[in-house]
Design an enzyme around this catalytic site. Structure first.
Site, PDB file in Angstrom:
ATOM      1  N   GLY A   1       3.488  58.162  72.825  1.00 43.98           N
ATOM      2  CA  GLY A   1       3.162  59.333  73.460  1.00 43.98           C
ATOM      3  C   GLY A   1       3.759  59.729  74.824  1.00 43.98           C
ATOM      4  O   GLY A   1       4.232  60.650  75.360  1.00 43.98           O
ATOM      5  N   ARG A   2       4.319  58.339  75.714  1.00 42.68           N
ATOM      6  CA  ARG A   2       4.859  58.241  76.777  1.00 42.68           C
ATOM      7  C   ARG A   2       5.851  56.886  76.915  1.00 42.68           C
ATOM      8  O   ARG A   2       6.278  56.673  78.064  1.00 42.68           O
ATOM      9  CB  ARG A   2       3.915  58.425  77.793  1.00 42.68           C
ATOM     10  CG  ARG A   2       2.968  57.075  77.785  1.00 42.68           C
ATOM     11  CD  ARG A   2       2.116  56.960  78.932  1.00 42.68           C
ATOM     12  NE  ARG A   2       0.968  56.179  78.593  1.00 42.68           N
ATOM     13  CZ  ARG A   2       0.084  55.637  79.498  1.00 42.68           C
ATOM     14  NH1 ARG A   2       0.056  56.209  80.689  1.00 42.68           N
ATOM     15  NH2 ARG A   2      -0.843  54.680  79.446  1.00 42.68           N
TER      16      ARG A   2
ATOM     17  N   ASP B   1       1.498  64.530  79.450  1.00 42.24           N
ATOM     18  CA  ASP B   1       2.850  64.797  80.198  1.00 42.24           C
ATOM     19  C   ASP B   1       3.767  63.523  80.065  1.00 42.24           C
ATOM     20  O   ASP B   1       4.876  63.650  80.666  1.00 42.24           O
ATOM     21  CB  ASP B   1       2.519  65.000  81.720  1.00 42.24           C
ATOM     22  CG  ASP B   1       1.598  63.719  82.160  1.00 42.24           C
ATOM     23  OD1 ASP B   1       1.719  62.761  81.738  1.00 42.24           O
ATOM     24  OD2 ASP B   1       1.200  63.893  83.538  1.00 42.24           O
ATOM     25  N   GLY B   2       3.511  62.618  79.208  1.00 47.22           N
ATOM     26  CA  GLY B   2       4.405  61.620  78.960  1.00 47.22           C
ATOM     27  C   GLY B   2       4.694  60.536  80.087  1.00 47.22           C
ATOM     28  O   GLY B   2       5.552  59.820  79.890  1.00 47.22           O
TER      29      GLY B   2
ATOM     30  N   ARG C   1       8.877  47.668  79.776  1.00 46.81           N
ATOM     31  CA  ARG C   1       8.456  46.823  78.703  1.00 46.81           C
ATOM     32  C   ARG C   1       9.347  46.160  77.898  1.00 46.81           C
ATOM     33  O   ARG C   1      10.106  46.572  77.363  1.00 46.81           O
ATOM     34  CB  ARG C   1       7.283  47.473  78.323  1.00 46.81           C
ATOM     35  CG  ARG C   1       6.473  46.148  77.027  1.00 46.81           C
ATOM     36  CD  ARG C   1       5.175  46.768  76.801  1.00 46.81           C
ATOM     37  NE  ARG C   1       5.369  47.815  75.897  1.00 46.81           N
ATOM     38  CZ  ARG C   1       4.210  48.965  75.547  1.00 46.81           C
ATOM     39  NH1 ARG C   1       3.012  48.512  75.832  1.00 46.81           N
ATOM     40  NH2 ARG C   1       4.427  49.577  74.418  1.00 46.81           N
TER      41      ARG C   1
ATOM     42  N   ARG D   1       3.189  47.838  65.200  1.00 51.11           N
ATOM     43  CA  ARG D   1       1.731  47.591  65.210  1.00 51.11           C
ATOM     44  C   ARG D   1       0.824  47.709  63.930  1.00 51.11           C
ATOM     45  O   ARG D   1       1.677  48.000  62.940  1.00 51.11           O
ATOM     46  CB  ARG D   1       1.145  48.605  66.088  1.00 51.11           C
ATOM     47  CG  ARG D   1       1.813  48.786  67.433  1.00 51.11           C
ATOM     48  CD  ARG D   1       1.803  50.315  67.840  1.00 51.11           C
ATOM     49  NE  ARG D   1       2.681  50.890  69.151  1.00 51.11           N
ATOM     50  CZ  ARG D   1       2.370  50.854  70.385  1.00 51.11           C
ATOM     51  NH1 ARG D   1       1.109  50.645  70.578  1.00 51.11           N
ATOM     52  NH2 ARG D   1       3.253  51.152  71.091  1.00 51.11           N
TER      53      ARG D   1
ATOM     54  N   ASP E   1      -3.870  50.588  66.511  1.00 49.16           N
ATOM     55  CA  ASP E   1      -2.513  50.768  67.226  1.00 49.16           C
ATOM     56  C   ASP E   1      -2.121  50.075  68.464  1.00 49.16           C
ATOM     57  O   ASP E   1      -0.996  49.948  68.858  1.00 49.16           O
ATOM     58  CB  ASP E   1      -2.690  52.362  67.474  1.00 49.16           C
ATOM     59  CG  ASP E   1      -3.479  52.723  68.619  1.00 49.16           C
ATOM     60  OD1 ASP E   1      -4.833  52.651  68.139  1.00 49.16           O
ATOM     61  OD2 ASP E   1      -3.291  53.020  69.602  1.00 49.16           O
ATOM     62  N   ASN E   2      -3.049  49.330  69.074  1.00 45.15           N
ATOM     63  CA  ASN E   2      -2.860  48.224  70.091  1.00 45.15           C
ATOM     64  C   ASN E   2      -2.760  46.897  69.419  1.00 45.15           C
ATOM     65  O   ASN E   2      -2.737  45.975  70.580  1.00 45.15           O
ATOM     66  CB  ASN E   2      -4.081  48.435  71.255  1.00 45.15           C
ATOM     67  CG  ASN E   2      -3.979  49.815  71.933  1.00 45.15           C
ATOM     68  OD1 ASN E   2      -2.849  50.565  71.743  1.00 45.15           O
ATOM     69  ND2 ASN E   2      -5.066  50.286  72.447  1.00 45.15           N
TER      70      ASN E   2
ATOM     71  N   ASP F   1      -0.162  46.537  74.792  1.00 43.98           N
ATOM     72  CA  ASP F   1      -0.965  47.781  75.423  1.00 43.98           C
ATOM     73  C   ASP F   1      -1.987  47.650  76.260  1.00 43.98           C
ATOM     74  O   ASP F   1      -3.087  47.885  75.943  1.00 43.98           O
ATOM     75  CB  ASP F   1      -1.229  48.626  74.204  1.00 43.98           C
ATOM     76  CG  ASP F   1      -0.008  49.500  73.867  1.00 43.98           C
ATOM     77  OD1 ASP F   1       1.252  49.495  74.571  1.00 43.98           O
ATOM     78  OD2 ASP F   1      -0.070  50.397  73.129  1.00 43.98           O
TER      79      ASP F   1
END
Length: 484
Positions: free
Chosen positions: A83-84, A115-116, A166, A173, A244-245, A254
């Site tokens: 999402g960002r 807002d990303g 990163r 994942r 998802d992490n 994450d």
């Protein structure tokens, strides 16, 4: 940077192409020389700053956000995705390729009305914890840099946007496999495609057939178990162990409202959004298995259930064996060759009794372990004794410990070995918070100092003794929120 674009070219249905939106007045807040070497970079430059802040194109980059799903706090969310975070591709380095991602690079098709952006405090925390875990020997993604800005963003209050650059060996994942099993039903061919890509990229010794898939899943089980054993030994709480992490490579991944333990609490909760303690420190081993079970469920179209269950049944053994190896080293106990289950259980009980004593006496987790580097194990009187309130209970434990320890002939070497595995410096939440406050005031010196100290967590660094102290009252047990 030199890129290859294997994910981008081979898995076109697994992402959306999206370009970063630049931040205003970008400037370097932090830079990791160690991480830079992984992708053959030297020093931060103006050209690099423009590219990594989204204000100019990076040569060779293909910008995209990956799609996946996941179980969040136990419930399935059918469509998540980056999402960002915007991935540039796989940068080539002397020892392999690393995904480069701009976390906070702007909105993507998966932003879900967000807002990303990432705020400076979360970007700094992710940078510091990536560095800290790596130098503690814990598998983790890396952080190349933090780029600050004067762009306002709103969370609970107005903050400024920042980008964490990163580096990851892979961004695949558990949730990638869940997406193409549950959310995109009937897409077993996509699962197979993703599996084959994963094996070719990261497990080239395995064949892309059922035998290879079974061996791969067993490796994921073992790597996840080893990672969580590391967390439990070092005293690290991740805080948001959603599927998802979870990295399929067994890397810490994450980071949000994480914490290293100060005063030892078995069920310490570091996440303000987790009041029931699903992801409390002591729950992490069980959650690791639960997450692997969700991954196994997603793989049933391509791997028989009996084979998945057989691999899952290896989790507890792998976790315990790696945890015992790490904790025996912390205590200075010799590894037992071909130890029996009964002997392993005896050592687990000895370790468990000591951590219970720590909790009852409200002792600092890292500092207590560090004291073993000053201990004379041949002496009947322990220098640790004065730290405890219940002296009788400690004496009983210490006698059992000495029996298990046996004779130590070279005390100095034994003490040095303890200092090589029991860190003096960890990333305490209050230290990160002090560095963040200083950055907000335009002072980067505390952040730079903390970063440098965390690069050598086992060294004495006597000039930085203040960073090894227990937190002040305001900094005890800080609980962070998921807001970032």
């Amino acid at each position: 940077m030199k890129f290859k674009q294997d994910f981008f070219t081979q898995l076109p249905e697994f992402y959306a192409q999206v370009y970063p939106q630049g931040i205003s007045n970008p400037h370097w807040l932090a830079w990791s020389e160690d991480a830079a070497k992984l992708i053959d970079l030297q020093q931060p430059t103006d050209v690099l700053l423009k590219g990594l802040s989204g204000n100019a194109a990076v040569e060779g980059a293909s910008y995209y956000a990956q799609v996946y799903s996941g179980h969040q706090f136990g419930g399935y969310t059918p469509r998540l995705g980056d999402g960002r975070s915007i991935i540039l591709g796989e940068a080539l380095g002397p020892q392999g390729a690393w995904d480069v991602a701009l976390k906070g690079g702007g909105p993507t098709p998966y932003s879900r009305h967000g807002d990303g952006r990432a705020v400076m405090r979360s970007a700094v925390r992710e940078f510091l914890v990536s560095e800290a875990l790596h130098h503690l020997g814990v598998p983790t993604t890396r952080a190349l840099a933090v780029i600050g800005s004067d762009m306002p963003v709103w969370r609970e209050s107005q903050e400024t946007a920042a980008i964490t650059v990163r580096l990851a060996r892979s961004h695949i994942r558990f949730g990638h496999f869940e997406f193409f099993c549950h959310s995109e039903r009937g897409q077993a061919d996509k699962l197979t495609q993703l599996l084959n890509f994963t094996l070719k990229q990261h497990y080239p010794h395995l064949s892309c057939d059922l035998a290879g898939y079974k061996a791969w899943f067993l490796q994921v089980v073992q790597d996840t178990a080893k990672l969580i054993a590391h967390w439990q030994a070092i005293g690290f709480a991740h805080g948001v162990m959603n599927t998802d992490n979870m990295s399929i490579l067994g890397d810490s991944f994450d980071f949000g409202p994480f914490a290293f333990l100060d005063t030892f609490q078995e069920y310490f909760i570091c996440n303000h959004s987790d009041p029931e303690g699903r992801y409390a420190f002591g729950q992490q081993p069980g959650i690791g298995l639960w997450n692997l079970q969700r991954l196994a469920q997603a793989l049933t179209p391509v791997i028989p259930s009996d084979d998945l269950i057989a691999a899952l049944n290896q989790y507890q053994h792998a976790l315990v064996q790696h945890y015992l190896m790490l904790m025996r080293a912390k205590l200075g106990l010799a590894e037992r060759a071909d130890s029996t289950a009964e002997q392993d259980q005896q050592d687990l009980e000895l370790i468990g009794r000591f951590t219970v004593l720590m909790e009852k006496n409200q002792l600092d987790y890292s500092n207590t372990w560090r004291r073993f580097g000053q201990l004379d194990p041949s002496s009947a009187h322990s220098s640790l004794r004065d730290d405890f309130i219940d002296l009788n209970e400690f004496d009983v434990w210490y006698q059992a410990y000495q029996v298990r320890l046996g004779k130590v002939t070279d005390v100095e070497a034994w003490q040095q070995a303890r200092n090589s595995v029991n860190p003096k410096y960890i990333l305490r939440n209050y230290l990160a918070q002090e560095a963040i406050i200083a950055v907000e005031e335009g002072n980067l010196a505390p952040l730079e100092r903390l970063h440098q100290v965390l690069r050598q967590p086992f060294a004495e660094q006597v000039e930085h003794e203040d960073l090894a102290k227990r937190p002040p009252d305001w900094g005890q047990g800080l609980i962070m929120s998921c807001s970032s």
